[in-house]
Design a protein around this motif. Structure first.
Motif, mmCIF file in Angstrom:
data_model
loop_
_atom_site.group_PDB
_atom_site.id
_atom_site.type_symbol
_atom_site.label_atom_id
_atom_site.label_comp_id
_atom_site.label_asym_id
_atom_site.label_seq_id
_atom_site.Cartn_x
_atom_site.Cartn_y
_atom_site.Cartn_z
ATOM 1 N N GLU A 193 96.957 130.399 -35.004
ATOM 2 C CA GLU A 193 98.227 129.739 -34.686
ATOM 3 C C GLU A 193 98.089 128.835 -33.472
ATOM 4 O O GLU A 193 98.574 127.703 -33.455
ATOM 5 N N LEU A 194 97.411 129.323 -32.437
ATOM 6 C CA LEU A 194 97.255 128.509 -31.233
ATOM 7 C C LEU A 194 96.257 127.370 -31.424
ATOM 8 O O LEU A 194 96.338 126.345 -30.720
ATOM 9 N N LEU A 195 95.349 127.527 -32.374
ATOM 10 C CA LEU A 195 94.395 126.445 -32.645
ATOM 11 C C LEU A 195 95.006 125.324 -33.487
ATOM 12 O O LEU A 195 94.500 124.196 -33.468
ATOM 13 N N ASP A 196 96.056 125.619 -34.219
ATOM 14 C CA ASP A 196 96.647 124.635 -35.136
ATOM 15 C C ASP A 196 96.850 123.258 -34.502
ATOM 16 O O ASP A 196 96.437 122.242 -35.079
ATOM 17 N N PRO A 197 97.483 123.161 -33.316
ATOM 18 C CA PRO A 197 97.774 121.827 -32.772
ATOM 19 C C PRO A 197 96.551 121.058 -32.291
ATOM 20 O O PRO A 197 96.628 119.834 -32.123
ATOM 21 N N VAL A 198 95.434 121.741 -32.025
ATOM 22 C CA VAL A 198 94.297 121.062 -31.407
ATOM 23 C C VAL A 198 93.228 120.640 -32.409
ATOM 24 O O VAL A 198 92.397 119.789 -32.090
ATOM 25 N N VAL A 199 93.245 121.214 -33.595
ATOM 26 C CA VAL A 199 92.208 120.905 -34.579
ATOM 27 C C VAL A 199 92.205 119.415 -34.907
ATOM 28 O O VAL A 199 91.158 118.750 -34.899
ATOM 29 N N ASP A 200 93.377 118.855 -35.173
ATOM 30 C CA ASP A 200 93.458 117.435 -35.523
ATOM 31 C C ASP A 200 93.096 116.542 -34.344
ATOM 32 O O ASP A 200 92.461 115.495 -34.518
ATOM 33 N N LYS A 201 93.485 116.942 -33.128
ATOM 34 C CA LYS A 201 93.153 116.145 -31.942
ATOM 35 C C LYS A 201 91.646 116.011 -31.783
ATOM 36 O O LYS A 201 91.124 114.929 -31.500
ATOM 37 N N LEU A 202 90.947 117.117 -31.957
ATOM 38 C CA LEU A 202 89.493 117.082 -31.831
ATOM 39 C C LEU A 202 88.858 116.311 -32.976
ATOM 40 O O LEU A 202 87.885 115.574 -32.777
ATOM 41 N N ARG A 286 87.718 126.855 -38.145
ATOM 42 C CA ARG A 286 88.742 125.822 -38.183
ATOM 43 C C ARG A 286 88.157 124.423 -37.980
ATOM 44 O O ARG A 286 88.692 123.441 -38.506
ATOM 45 N N LEU A 287 87.075 124.328 -37.214
ATOM 46 C CA LEU A 287 86.446 123.031 -36.981
ATOM 47 C C LEU A 287 85.288 122.776 -37.941
ATOM 48 O O LEU A 287 84.602 121.760 -37.827
#
Length: 314
Positions: A193-202, A286-287
């Motif tokens: 859940e906490l990784l959701d917002p950062v996956v696309d940014k990276l 996730r990445l």
């Protein structure tokens, strides 16, 4: 010149003294640490306890004396998430300054990510191309990516191995029982859940070489078959997603008190290993990372390199 760097982290207060000059490899001359587990000495009100502050003042005073005894020209002192998150951080920092003469710089999570990224870039060089750098600490997870010495994106999340062990896994204080399966699954869902917002940014920044650094990733890589520390600083070490899944598969069934029996697992951090493995697996999944190179340089080296850059003649 001889530089001392004092790292006040969630688990330890670590003094590293190096001989270095601008443009050269910093060579370690001395290393010592005190295990304080400051993150575990945060009270219900969010403040660092008196006992925790007492221990910190004593450890910083000892480190300053050690650095002076080793004729360090400068002592760079910084604190990360445990002090950063304490509601009485200002009072604690003032006490440390007044009683030891040491001014602790509190790094933001993003600054941690940037300094670690700088260290990794200098270690691997420009031939590594666009880097992705991951670091699981005691209180937070740092992620950074970019092509230069400063990352294009630097992110910090409250997904440190120590924090999650306390708050989410509810590790048995006696260490005689592994966390229940449902707690591990709930932790995995929380990390996702906490990784959701950062996956696309990276993903927007992209990378050619994914790298991991610091103690948690080094331990996981060792358990997955990477070379031991005795093989030296220059030995190439990697962590594959397959190997990590195998490690996660067996450490989740081992009581924390028995984990130090595994080669490469320190007694002081054994209770955090499972949470760290869950975070590492989630990030790699996730990445979509098949493997990670392990870098021996991390935040402390990044802080040293930044200072050397600042001292370089114009």
């Amino acid at each position: 010149m001889r530089l001392g760097v004092l790292d006040v982290g969630s688990n330890t207060v670590h003094l590293l003294v190096v001989d270095a000059h601008h443009g050269a490899h910093p060579w370690p001359a001395h290393s010592e640490k005190v295990v304080l587990r400051l993150a575990e000495q945060i009270g219900p009100d969010g403040a660092l306890t008196d006992a925790g502050a007492d221990g910190l003042v004593k450890a910083v005073g000892m480190a300053r004396a050690a650095a002076a005894g080793l004729a360090a020209d400068d002592l760079i002192a910084f604190a990360t998430s445990a002090v950063r998150d304490a509601t009485n951080a200002a009072e604690v920092l003032a006490r440390v300054r007044d009683e030891t003469g040491v001014r602790l710089e509190v790094l933001s999570g993003a600054d941690e990510a940037r300094m670690t990224f700088l260290a990794v870039r200098r270690w691997f060089g420009w031939s590594a191309g666009r880097l992705l750098v991951l670091d699981i600490g005691g209180g937070s997870l740092e992620l950074a990516a970019g092509i230069d010495e400063g990352p294009d994106v630097a992110i910090s999340l409250p997904l440190g191995a120590g924090r999650l062990s306390r708050e989410r896994l509810r590790v048995d204080p006696s260490g005689t029982l592994p966390p229940p399966a449902e707690a591990v699954e709930e932790l995995r869902e929380y990390v996702d859940e906490l990784l959701d917002p950062v996956v696309d940014k990276l993903a927007e920044v992209g990378w050619e070489r994914p790298v991991a650094t610091s103690k948690t990733f080094r331990t996981l890589a060792r358990l997955a078959g990477a070379a031991p520390s005795g093989a030296g600083l220059w030995a190439r070490r990697r962590l594959t997603r397959t190997g990590l899944r195998q490690v996660l598969g067996f450490v989740r069934h081992i009581p924390p008190a028995q984990l130090p029996e595994l080669e490469g697992v320190s007694a002081g951090r054994a209770h955090q290993l499972l949470a760290g493995a869950v975070v590492a697996e989630a990030v790699m999944r996730r990445l979509d990372l098949d493997s990670l190179d392990i870098c021996p340089w991390a935040l402390r080296e990044g802080v040293i390199l930044r200072r050397l850059d600042q001292l370089a003649p114009m």
